[in-house]
Write an enzyme that holds these catalytic residues in place. Sequence first.
Site, short mmCIF file in Angstrom:
data_model
loop_
_atom_site.label_atom_id
_atom_site.label_comp_id
_atom_site.label_asym_id
_atom_site.label_seq_id
_atom_site.Cartn_x
_atom_site.Cartn_y
_atom_site.Cartn_z
N SER A 23 0.83 -1.21 0.00
CA SER A 23 0.00 0.00 0.00
C SER A 23 0.86 1.26 0.00
O SER A 23 0.33 2.37 0.02
CB SER A 23 -0.95 0.00 1.21
OG SER A 23 -0.23 -0.17 2.42
N ASN A 110 -2.81 -2.16 12.79
CA ASN A 110 -4.26 -1.99 12.67
C ASN A 110 -4.76 -0.72 13.35
O ASN A 110 -5.55 0.03 12.78
CB ASN A 110 -5.00 -3.21 13.24
CG ASN A 110 -4.69 -4.46 12.45
OD1 ASN A 110 -4.04 -4.41 11.40
ND2 ASN A 110 -5.15 -5.61 12.93
N HIS A 156 -39.65 23.60 -14.16
CA HIS A 156 -39.66 22.75 -15.38
C HIS A 156 -38.75 23.34 -16.46
O HIS A 156 -38.98 23.12 -17.65
CB HIS A 156 -41.07 22.58 -15.95
CG HIS A 156 -42.10 22.23 -14.93
ND1 HIS A 156 -42.41 20.94 -14.57
CD2 HIS A 156 -42.88 23.03 -14.14
CE1 HIS A 156 -43.34 20.94 -13.62
NE2 HIS A 156 -43.63 22.20 -13.34
N SER A 277 -12.16 25.35 -29.54
CA SER A 277 -12.27 24.14 -30.36
C SER A 277 -11.12 24.11 -31.36
O SER A 277 -10.68 25.15 -31.86
CB SER A 277 -13.61 24.15 -31.09
OG SER A 277 -13.54 23.34 -32.25
N LYS A 283 -15.79 28.90 -31.37
CA LYS A 283 -16.24 28.27 -30.12
C LYS A 283 -15.51 28.76 -28.88
O LYS A 283 -14.32 28.99 -28.89
CB LYS A 283 -16.07 26.74 -30.19
CG LYS A 283 -16.99 26.05 -31.14
CD LYS A 283 -18.45 26.14 -30.76
CE LYS A 283 -18.90 25.17 -29.70
NZ LYS A 283 -18.67 23.77 -29.89
N ASN A 285 -15.96 27.24 -25.10
CA ASN A 285 -16.73 26.19 -24.42
C ASN A 285 -16.60 26.25 -22.88
O ASN A 285 -15.53 26.55 -22.37
CB ASN A 285 -16.28 24.81 -24.90
CG ASN A 285 -16.52 24.63 -26.39
OD1 ASN A 285 -17.49 25.15 -26.93
ND2 ASN A 285 -15.63 23.91 -27.05
N GLU A 290 -18.48 21.72 -17.31
CA GLU A 290 -18.83 20.37 -17.77
C GLU A 290 -18.02 19.31 -17.03
O GLU A 290 -18.52 18.25 -16.65
CB GLU A 290 -18.59 20.24 -19.28
CG GLU A 290 -19.62 21.01 -20.09
CD GLU A 290 -19.23 21.16 -21.55
OE1 GLU A 290 -20.11 21.47 -22.35
OE2 GLU A 290 -18.06 20.97 -21.90
N TYR A 317 -10.24 -6.24 12.13
CA TYR A 317 -9.57 -5.77 10.92
C TYR A 317 -9.47 -6.88 9.87
O TYR A 317 -9.15 -8.02 10.20
CB TYR A 317 -8.14 -5.27 11.25
CG TYR A 317 -7.39 -4.85 10.00
CD1 TYR A 317 -7.55 -3.58 9.46
CD2 TYR A 317 -6.56 -5.75 9.34
CE1 TYR A 317 -6.89 -3.22 8.30
CE2 TYR A 317 -5.89 -5.39 8.18
CZ TYR A 317 -6.07 -4.12 7.66
OH TYR A 317 -5.43 -3.76 6.50
N GLN A 322 -7.93 -2.00 3.43
CA GLN A 322 -6.89 -1.22 2.75
C GLN A 322 -7.50 -0.51 1.53
O GLN A 322 -6.97 0.49 1.07
CB GLN A 322 -5.76 -2.16 2.32
CG GLN A 322 -4.60 -1.48 1.64
CD GLN A 322 -3.38 -2.39 1.56
OE1 GLN A 322 -2.75 -2.69 2.56
NE2 GLN A 322 -3.07 -2.85 0.36
N LYS A 325 -8.69 3.53 0.83
CA LYS A 325 -7.83 4.70 0.63
C LYS A 325 -7.85 5.33 -0.75
O LYS A 325 -8.20 6.51 -0.90
CB LYS A 325 -6.38 4.34 0.99
CG LYS A 325 -6.26 3.98 2.46
CD LYS A 325 -4.89 3.59 2.87
CE LYS A 325 -4.94 3.05 4.30
NZ LYS A 325 -5.78 1.81 4.43
N1 ARG Z 1 -1.87 -1.22 4.68
C1 ARG Z 1 -2.78 -1.66 5.67
C2 ARG Z 1 -4.13 -0.95 5.49
O1 ARG Z 1 -4.15 0.00 4.78
C3 ARG Z 1 -2.26 -1.36 7.02
C4 ARG Z 1 -2.70 -2.30 8.07
C5 ARG Z 1 -2.03 -3.60 7.91
N2 ARG Z 1 -2.45 -4.52 8.90
C6 ARG Z 1 -2.30 -5.84 8.78
N3 ARG Z 1 -2.74 -6.57 9.72
N4 ARG Z 1 -1.83 -6.35 7.68
O2 ARG Z 1 -5.14 -1.34 5.99
#
Ligand code: ARG
Length: 462
Positions: A23, A110, A156, A277, A283, A285, A290, A317, A322, A325
Amino acid sequence: MATLWGGRFTKETDRLVYNFNQSIGFDQKFFRQDIRGSKAHVRMLAKQGILTEDERDAILNGLESIDRDVANGTLPIADTYEDIHSFVEAVLTERVGEAGKKLHTGRSRNDQVALDMRLYIRDEIDETRELLAGLLGTIYEIMKANVDTYMPGFTHLQKAQPVTLAHHMGAYFEMFRRDAERLLSIRSRMNECPLGSGALAGTTYPLDRAYTAELLGFDKPCANSMDGVSDRDYVIEFLGSLATVMMHLSRLSEEIIIWNSNEYKFIELDDTYATGSSIMPQKKNPDIAELIRGKTGRVYGALTALYTVMKGIPLAYDKDMQEDKEMTFDAIDTTKGCVRLMAGMLETAAFNAPRMADSARGGYTNATDAADYLVKKGVPFRDAHSIIGRLVLKCIEKDIPMDDLPLAEWKKECNVFEEDVYEAISLKTCVKLRQTTGAPGAMEEELAACKQYLDGISTCTV
Ligand code: ARG
């Protein structure tokens, strides 16, 4: 490939598995929050006698040097580490030796990641609120300058009754005000500290969770350690509020696109906020409006994705989390960018007041007021409605606004009409007479409330 957990393994992780599992490619986004959380943890460990003061100081100095060197570019975040937590701990140990290995005492990744994400979201809530305050300020300025800018109000998408640009923009002020308030309420609900939850079941060390919570600006520690490591409700709530901000921005964008069209010409976007354009030289735009409308989809997508990720996760957990994110980061950056661009686009745009007023007159938006004129002179409303309906038809045939219909023609339909009808159906009168709270004739009251809100939001320390 450097991991924190090699001990019980006899083989290297498969390359594909490593890439799939890592990650660090995205959680480096909360590098600063990770450092901040570790500093608080270490202070607490020393206060509780779990680390010595020397160990604490060595770790704090090490963390500060890492923070500084990443910021000044001398320490690149290497993707050979599984995640940002592993990177920081490894570099720390390299720099301060044995003490660095004690940083993770009484902590799991965690509760660490749960803390980092919470700190990150809280910072982003504050920043989004500031940007919304900026947009609200822009809208307020437009309102203040356009109390006498008459335009058709629509239902409307058909011209309905006259309003002012101040009143129309005031509706958006209310939407973004609610958005800002929604963020504040999410912030107060999420402001509990997960640090000290451990992997899921707390820890045997005598941690002072209230102390770390206080150091990090939380109201209190999360009440249940299993919830502490696995709660992502606040991310979902934040994404929900961002989706609502985008929905509001998208509606406003749609209006701008319509107003900027060749047919309407209510607004002229500044050259700095429009594009051309490659083939059609004439044009200009409204791409920014948009794109804001279009990007709403990806923010909704992030919300739906996280709801779906979370719905099947047993306590506590699981690695699925993960996935909270990447799309969240994208949704936050997208929304913040769109709020900024909307403010800039509105600030630089020029409204065409005469064109708006002509449109209101040409669209018979004063027909209700013409009927009310008759009612005030004793004609029952239902009769008045049908008399004015016939007069509107006559005007449509002649292709003129009611304001240009000679008095003799009015009198042919109903001899109650006098010269004063023209004053009664002028846009100015139509607006001025609508004085109930929230109506376009009561803008002074509305503007004062907006100003009061803006003054409060800039001094509001959350
Ligand atoms: N990269 C993990 C996450 O975003 C961090 C936690 C990892 N924990 C584990 N028990 N592998 O959730």
